[in-house]
Write a protein that holds these residues in place. Sequence first.
Motif, PDB file in Angstrom:
ATOM      1  N   LYS A  96       0.855  -1.193   0.000  1.00  0.00           N
ATOM      2  CA  LYS A  96       0.000   0.000   0.000  1.00  0.00           C
ATOM      3  C   LYS A  96       0.884   1.233   0.000  1.00  0.00           C
ATOM      4  O   LYS A  96       1.946   1.248   0.617  1.00  0.00           O
ATOM      5  CB  LYS A  96      -0.929   0.033   1.220  1.00  0.00           C
ATOM      6  N   ARG A  97       0.399   2.273  -0.666  1.00  0.00           N
ATOM      7  CA  ARG A  97       1.162   3.511  -0.736  1.00  0.00           C
ATOM      8  C   ARG A  97       0.189   4.693  -0.727  1.00  0.00           C
ATOM      9  O   ARG A  97      -1.009   4.536  -0.972  1.00  0.00           O
ATOM     10  CB  ARG A  97       2.000   3.560  -2.016  1.00  0.00           C
ATOM     11  N   ARG A  98       0.722   5.865  -0.420  1.00  0.00           N
ATOM     12  CA  ARG A  98      -0.101   7.087  -0.456  1.00  0.00           C
ATOM     13  C   ARG A  98       0.753   8.213  -1.008  1.00  0.00           C
ATOM     14  O   ARG A  98       1.874   8.435  -0.554  1.00  0.00           O
ATOM     15  CB  ARG A  98      -0.605   7.438   0.939  1.00  0.00           C
ATOM     16  N   LYS A  99       0.210   8.935  -1.970  1.00  0.00           N
ATOM     17  CA  LYS A  99       0.956  10.031  -2.584  1.00  0.00           C
ATOM     18  C   LYS A  99       1.022  11.207  -1.614  1.00  0.00           C
ATOM     19  O   LYS A  99       0.009  11.648  -1.078  1.00  0.00           O
ATOM     20  CB  LYS A  99       0.302  10.457  -3.894  1.00  0.00           C
ATOM     21  N   ILE A 108       5.991  11.528  -5.095  1.00  0.00           N
ATOM     22  CA  ILE A 108       6.650  11.007  -3.893  1.00  0.00           C
ATOM     23  C   ILE A 108       5.592  10.316  -3.058  1.00  0.00           C
ATOM     24  O   ILE A 108       4.535  10.886  -2.765  1.00  0.00           O
ATOM     25  CB  ILE A 108       7.318  12.137  -3.085  1.00  0.00           C
ATOM     26  N   TYR A 109       5.862   9.070  -2.681  1.00  0.00           N
ATOM     27  CA  TYR A 109       4.884   8.242  -1.973  1.00  0.00           C
ATOM     28  C   TYR A 109       5.368   7.911  -0.570  1.00  0.00           C
ATOM     29  O   TYR A 109       6.575   7.801  -0.319  1.00  0.00           O
ATOM     30  CB  TYR A 109       4.640   6.929  -2.733  1.00  0.00           C
ATOM     31  N   LYS A 110       4.407   7.723   0.293  1.00  0.00           N
ATOM     32  CA  LYS A 110       4.662   7.208   1.639  1.00  0.00           C
ATOM     33  C   LYS A 110       4.235   5.749   1.682  1.00  0.00           C
ATOM     34  O   LYS A 110       3.178   5.387   1.155  1.00  0.00           O
ATOM     35  CB  LYS A 110       3.872   8.007   2.677  1.00  0.00           C
ATOM     36  N   ILE A 111       5.064   4.900   2.277  1.00  0.00           N
ATOM     37  CA  ILE A 111       4.706   3.488   2.422  1.00  0.00           C
ATOM     38  C   ILE A 111       3.597   3.371   3.462  1.00  0.00           C
ATOM     39  O   ILE A 111       3.736   3.862   4.586  1.00  0.00           O
ATOM     40  CB  ILE A 111       5.930   2.650   2.841  1.00  0.00           C
ATOM     41  N   GLU A 112       2.512   2.720   3.090  1.00  0.00           N
ATOM     42  CA  GLU A 112       1.376   2.537   4.000  1.00  0.00           C
ATOM     43  C   GLU A 112       1.312   1.123   4.574  1.00  0.00           C
ATOM     44  O   GLU A 112       0.841   0.923   5.682  1.00  0.00           O
ATOM     45  CB  GLU A 112       0.063   2.845   3.264  1.00  0.00           C
ATOM     46  N   ASP A 113       1.776   0.136   3.810  1.00  0.00           N
ATOM     47  CA  ASP A 113       1.771  -1.235   4.305  1.00  0.00           C
ATOM     48  C   ASP A 113       2.765  -2.066   3.501  1.00  0.00           C
ATOM     49  O   ASP A 113       3.071  -1.748   2.346  1.00  0.00           O
ATOM     50  CB  ASP A 113       0.371  -1.851   4.201  1.00  0.00           C
ATOM     51  N   THR A 114       3.276  -3.106   4.128  1.00  0.00           N
ATOM     52  CA  THR A 114       4.233  -3.995   3.474  1.00  0.00           C
ATOM     53  C   THR A 114       3.870  -5.447   3.750  1.00  0.00           C
ATOM     54  O   THR A 114       3.083  -5.750   4.647  1.00  0.00           O
ATOM     55  CB  THR A 114       5.669  -3.738   3.981  1.00  0.00           C
ATOM     56  N   SER A 115       4.466  -6.321   2.974  1.00  0.00           N
ATOM     57  CA  SER A 115       4.295  -7.756   3.173  1.00  0.00           C
ATOM     58  C   SER A 115       5.669  -8.417   3.126  1.00  0.00           C
ATOM     59  O   SER A 115       6.492  -8.105   2.255  1.00  0.00           O
ATOM     60  CB  SER A 115       3.387  -8.347   2.096  1.00  0.00           C
ATOM     61  N   PHE A 147       8.270   6.275   6.006  1.00  0.00           N
ATOM     62  CA  PHE A 147       9.235   5.855   4.992  1.00  0.00           C
ATOM     63  C   PHE A 147       8.686   6.255   3.626  1.00  0.00           C
ATOM     64  O   PHE A 147       7.495   6.046   3.344  1.00  0.00           O
ATOM     65  CB  PHE A 147       9.471   4.345   5.046  1.00  0.00           C
ATOM     66  N   TYR A 148       9.552   6.808   2.776  1.00  0.00           N
ATOM     67  CA  TYR A 148       9.095   7.417   1.525  1.00  0.00           C
ATOM     68  C   TYR A 148       9.929   6.912   0.351  1.00  0.00           C
ATOM     69  O   TYR A 148      11.092   6.532   0.512  1.00  0.00           O
ATOM     70  CB  TYR A 148       9.204   8.947   1.616  1.00  0.00           C
ATOM     71  N   PHE A 243      10.589  12.607   6.971  1.00  0.00           N
ATOM     72  CA  PHE A 243       9.313  13.316   6.831  1.00  0.00           C
ATOM     73  C   PHE A 243       9.201  13.858   5.412  1.00  0.00           C
ATOM     74  O   PHE A 243      10.199  14.254   4.796  1.00  0.00           O
ATOM     75  CB  PHE A 243       9.228  14.470   7.832  1.00  0.00           C
ATOM     76  N   CYS A 244       7.975  13.876   4.904  1.00  0.00           N
ATOM     77  CA  CYS A 244       7.683  14.519   3.628  1.00  0.00           C
ATOM     78  C   CYS A 244       6.281  15.109   3.712  1.00  0.00           C
ATOM     79  O   CYS A 244       5.315  14.399   4.026  1.00  0.00           O
ATOM     80  CB  CYS A 244       7.783  13.530   2.467  1.00  0.00           C
ATOM     81  N   GLY A 245       6.160  16.380   3.462  1.00  0.00           N
ATOM     82  CA  GLY A 245       4.864  17.051   3.472  1.00  0.00           C
ATOM     83  C   GLY A 245       4.840  18.146   2.427  1.00  0.00           C
ATOM     84  O   GLY A 245       5.868  18.758   2.116  1.00  0.00           O
ATOM     85  N   GLN A 246       3.661  18.387   1.880  1.00  0.00           N
ATOM     86  CA  GLN A 246       3.521  19.416   0.845  1.00  0.00           C
ATOM     87  C   GLN A 246       2.236  20.193   1.073  1.00  0.00           C
ATOM     88  O   GLN A 246       1.183  19.607   1.348  1.00  0.00           O
ATOM     89  CB  GLN A 246       3.501  18.778  -0.550  1.00  0.00           C
ATOM     90  N   SER A 247       2.332  21.509   1.011  1.00  0.00           N
ATOM     91  CA  SER A 247       1.161  22.380   1.161  1.00  0.00           C
ATOM     92  C   SER A 247       1.026  23.250  -0.072  1.00  0.00           C
ATOM     93  O   SER A 247       2.020  23.648  -0.690  1.00  0.00           O
ATOM     94  CB  SER A 247       1.303  23.262   2.405  1.00  0.00           C
ATOM     95  N   LYS A 248      -0.223  23.555  -0.412  1.00  0.00           N
ATOM     96  CA  LYS A 248      -0.506  24.370  -1.586  1.00  0.00           C
ATOM     97  C   LYS A 248      -0.937  25.752  -1.144  1.00  0.00           C
ATOM     98  O   LYS A 248      -1.837  25.903  -0.320  1.00  0.00           O
ATOM     99  CB  LYS A 248      -1.596  23.712  -2.434  1.00  0.00           C
ATOM    100  N   LEU A 249      -0.269  26.746  -1.677  1.00  0.00           N
ATOM    101  CA  LEU A 249      -0.544  28.137  -1.338  1.00  0.00           C
ATOM    102  C   LEU A 249      -1.034  28.857  -2.591  1.00  0.00           C
ATOM    103  O   LEU A 249      -0.418  28.753  -3.651  1.00  0.00           O
ATOM    104  CB  LEU A 249       0.734  28.797  -0.810  1.00  0.00           C
ATOM    105  N   LEU A 250      -2.147  29.545  -2.477  1.00  0.00           N
ATOM    106  CA  LEU A 250      -2.679  30.316  -3.597  1.00  0.00           C
ATOM    107  C   LEU A 250      -2.323  31.779  -3.408  1.00  0.00           C
ATOM    108  O   LEU A 250      -2.712  32.414  -2.416  1.00  0.00           O
ATOM    109  CB  LEU A 250      -4.198  30.155  -3.700  1.00  0.00           C
TER     110      LEU A 250
END
Length: 761
Positions: A96-99, A108-115, A147-148, A243-250
């Motif tokens: 599993k992953r999350r953008k 850039i993805y964050k690991i959500e689950d592994t096997s 983890f990314y 850590f990885c984070g992204q914010s959108k500024l208008l």
Amino acid sequence: VPNASSRYFLVGTNQAQTKHRVLKIDRTEPKDLVIIDDKHVYNQQEVWELLGRLDLGNRTKIGQKGSSGLSRSLSAFGIVGFVRFLEGYYIVLITKRRKMADIGGHSIYKIEDTSMIYIPNDSVRVTHPDEARYVRIFQNVDLSSNFYFSYSYDLSHSLQYNLTLLQRPYELWSSPTSSAEEEVQKQSKHDSFDIFEDEGLPTQVVYGLQSEPYYKYVWNGKLLERVKDIVHRDWLMYIIHGFCGQSKLLIYGRPVHITLIARRSSKFAGTRFLKRGANCEGDVANEVETEQIVNDASVMSLTAGSYSSYVQVRGSVPLYWSQDISTMMPKPPIRLDQADPYAHVAALHFDQMLQRFGSPIIILNLVKKREKRKHERILSEELYPAVINLNQFLPPENCIEYLAWDMARYTKSKLCNVLDRLSMIAENVTGVLRTNCVDCLDRTNTAQFMVGKCALAYQLYALGMIDKPKLQFDTDCVRLFEELYEDHGDTLSLQYGGSQLVHRVKTYRKIAPWTQHSKDIMQTLSRYYSNAFSDADRQDAINLFLQVYQPSESRPHLWELPTDFYLHQRNTMALPLDRRREFMPKTVGVDPSPFTVRKPEETGKSVLGSKSSKEETLLQRKTAASAPPPPSEEAISSTSEDDSEDDRDDDASVSQRSTPIKLLTESGESTRTQEIQQQSVKEPYGLNLAEFPAAKDLLIYEREPVSCFPEDSIYSLSPPQVDRDSREEFESSVLTGRGQVRALCREDMLMYREYVKNRYM
């Protein structure tokens, strides 16, 4: 796709499912890892035909539809790596992953689950009773926690480095028939597991910013080391921790992305009290590189868009130091473990930084300067002289800049504004800033936020978003940026300290609500609990995941080690065994290893009594690091029971642990003792002591003055003669110090007039 008994087949594909690669993993090897990569790129029809043939060829009976030779096991988004403990190999897959962010079209993805899948089949599996315990320790590193990875963007490098790849020649990964311009245009389109995208292009073309990763910030480098040179590079996916984070500024409808990427070092990695200072290679604890990237989100291309990046670093004070947690207390005493008079470990650390960032490197040291009982300032009193020492070997333009500021003391003052002072520091930063306090958590995160806020203003100004490089608090832009840094700080604090931040930006602004105080107390208790009860298990998991410790039948188990010091200090074990023996006392015919089981007749007495061999080995391991070398038989016979107490003074311990060498002998017994002692001296030091000095040596000894004092002994002392001029000069200096200036003579007046003439005329 597994075959139940003999093989696993991994089929990798791009998002469009137009290009495929296949790996074959042998399941009949009980302990070895056998992987075959044919390096061929299949289209969709070819891969289905291949799987169809494999399915048909592996059925129990030809034509029997009910018994398939292949069955689909699971779908995955990438391979974390391969690991082996005491049985066979496992493969770790991302399920599993999350953008989390997008940089120029690179996701850039964050690991959500592994096997974690065991590779050898049951028929060849050789079970080991401790295997399950190692698996549990390994899985204690939660891969779903920060983890990314990215398929096409190198997260181990900064944006500046990755953008230089666009200017480099592409011969390493392109075919001669495709131009570099075409490849650059295609790079931003890639967004999948494989590194292939459009039909019709040569199969050698790789889209994405791929280069050799910076392994310091890669956490699965050892897990991929076994297959790195076997499989195609498309299968290798390196992950970072942090850590990885992204914010959108208008900004008046114009979208701007603010991205924060923190890379935690995999060298000397661990938890708060168990990893302090630096190891012998210059790697420091809690070292994190934080990069803030600002870009115009309306253009999603690295070649056409506008990007700005700023990097700063946090890390423990680069000295040999630790804190004793044997008796747990809120602030264990800080101790300097090893003398480092030439600042060798600090030199190695700053050498790494200079190689990565260039100069200048700026140190912002936030530890306390004034304390009732010396605690934190022990570190500053060692670090500052180390920097001064190192700077004398650097050109003036490349010197390390050092700035020490007691942030905690200023926080308590009602007259000083901490954030204003940090703003002034940030405005004067012209290079890469390395910030530290003791833990590199709360104070450090606030300081990094203020420096980042200052840098953000200049980034937005450079991109044409604002008309001057200034940003005010309580604006939407700074609130958004502060939330991003608070998440960043909480995440890093949990990883190293076991709790979220205790003191935040609002705390130092003195606008935190009353409810924040009770929350701070809870975070302090959480950090204390984590340090006391769970850090040791977390440290074992990190050591196993990073393969700092690799299980083996011939070495102690991970949980039996009294310390992991030697796992993280590789230079101490770099010498081969025969070279290591040169640095320790020797006895003829006896293996000097502290892990060798001794017979009673070898040691003169049974040290461990009637304990079992396993208990004996464990006890030897626990005492080997701190115990002195075993004394000779003469020393044992001459040392009484009372002399072996730990609280005896240093002089006594030296005289009791070493046997003096007698140069003049009268009896045969003494002669025999001398021969044994001289033999033992010859082996480690390579020389023999002669019975009498040679005549020429005696002449040299008598010719050289022992002291400038005519009479010098422990009973009497005659001072050397001092001439009259020297005494008058000394008396004049003493009188001047007391305010009694002697009358000026003619020579003094002439000297003064000459000085005035040269100085002012």
